[in-house]
Design a protein around this motif. Structure first.
Motif, mmCIF file in Angstrom:
data_model
loop_
_atom_site.group_PDB
_atom_site.id
_atom_site.type_symbol
_atom_site.label_atom_id
_atom_site.label_comp_id
_atom_site.label_asym_id
_atom_site.label_seq_id
_atom_site.Cartn_x
_atom_site.Cartn_y
_atom_site.Cartn_z
ATOM 1 N N ALA A 1 0.814 -1.216 0.000
ATOM 2 C CA ALA A 1 0.000 0.000 0.000
ATOM 3 C C ALA A 1 0.849 1.268 0.000
ATOM 4 O O ALA A 1 0.310 2.364 0.049
ATOM 5 N N SER A 2 2.139 1.131 -0.051
ATOM 6 C CA SER A 2 3.020 2.287 0.012
ATOM 7 C C SER A 2 4.009 2.242 -1.150
ATOM 8 O O SER A 2 4.284 1.189 -1.714
ATOM 9 N N GLU A 3 4.550 3.392 -1.480
ATOM 10 C CA GLU A 3 5.546 3.467 -2.543
ATOM 11 C C GLU A 3 6.960 3.242 -2.009
ATOM 12 O O GLU A 3 7.933 3.418 -2.728
ATOM 13 N N VAL A 4 7.070 2.831 -0.760
ATOM 14 C CA VAL A 4 8.363 2.636 -0.115
ATOM 15 C C VAL A 4 9.080 1.439 -0.743
ATOM 16 O O VAL A 4 8.466 0.412 -1.024
ATOM 17 N N ASN A 5 10.378 1.575 -0.934
ATOM 18 C CA ASN A 5 11.208 0.509 -1.483
ATOM 19 C C ASN A 5 11.471 -0.502 -0.365
ATOM 20 O O ASN A 5 12.272 -0.266 0.541
ATOM 21 N N PRO B 1 2.379 13.074 4.199
ATOM 22 C CA PRO B 1 1.740 12.470 5.365
ATOM 23 C C PRO B 1 1.115 11.118 5.011
ATOM 24 O O PRO B 1 0.565 10.937 3.924
ATOM 25 N N GLY B 2 1.256 10.185 5.910
ATOM 26 C CA GLY B 2 0.629 8.876 5.718
ATOM 27 C C GLY B 2 1.413 7.916 4.840
ATOM 28 O O GLY B 2 0.872 6.887 4.425
ATOM 29 N N THR B 3 2.663 8.219 4.561
ATOM 30 C CA THR B 3 3.448 7.330 3.694
ATOM 31 C C THR B 3 4.209 6.267 4.481
ATOM 32 O O THR B 3 4.817 5.390 3.879
#
Length: 121
Positions: free
Chosen positions: A82-86, A111-113
């Motif tokens: 659900a996140s664009e985090v690697n 916010p919210g990442t």
């Protein structure tokens, strides 16, 4: 007196818990070859392991409270889908190799990442 690894481990644990008087007394009992001590070594070992584990838990709880993290977080609770985090980079940072090199980590995002969640974990 022959070398007994279990008794030596008890001495190491006592010293690790800063129980130097007991470590000295246990060393004396080992040198004397006290059969009562030899019989008590397995029980004493289990008790010392339990004390070491309890102290570790209390230490972590104290450090978490002192750090004033908003709540306990871990990476298992983070939804990478659900996140664009690697995810690979986060897992690499989680190993804390950057600390040995004295490098900083900067988390940037809206916010919210998940910046706080990842930093706390």
């Amino acid at each position: 007196m022959r070398h007994d690894p279990a008794s030596a481990a008890v001495i190491v644990m006592l010293r690790g818990l800063k129980m130097y008087g007991m470590a000295g007394a246990a060393s004396d009992l080992i040198e004397q070859g006290a059969p009562a001590f030899a019989n008590a070594v397995p029980i004493l070992s289990q008790l010392l392991k339990a004390e070491m584990a309890e102290r570790e838990v209390r230490s972590i709880a104290y450090q978490m409270k002192a750090a004033r993290f908003p709540a306990y977080k871990d990476l298992a609770g983070f939804d990478f889908a659900a996140s664009e985090v690697n995810e690979a980079m986060v897992r690499q940072l989680h190993r804390c190799d950057f600390i040995d090199g004295a490098h900083n980590v900067v988390a940037v995002g809206g916010p919210g990442t998940g910046k706080t969640h990842i930093a706390t974990a």
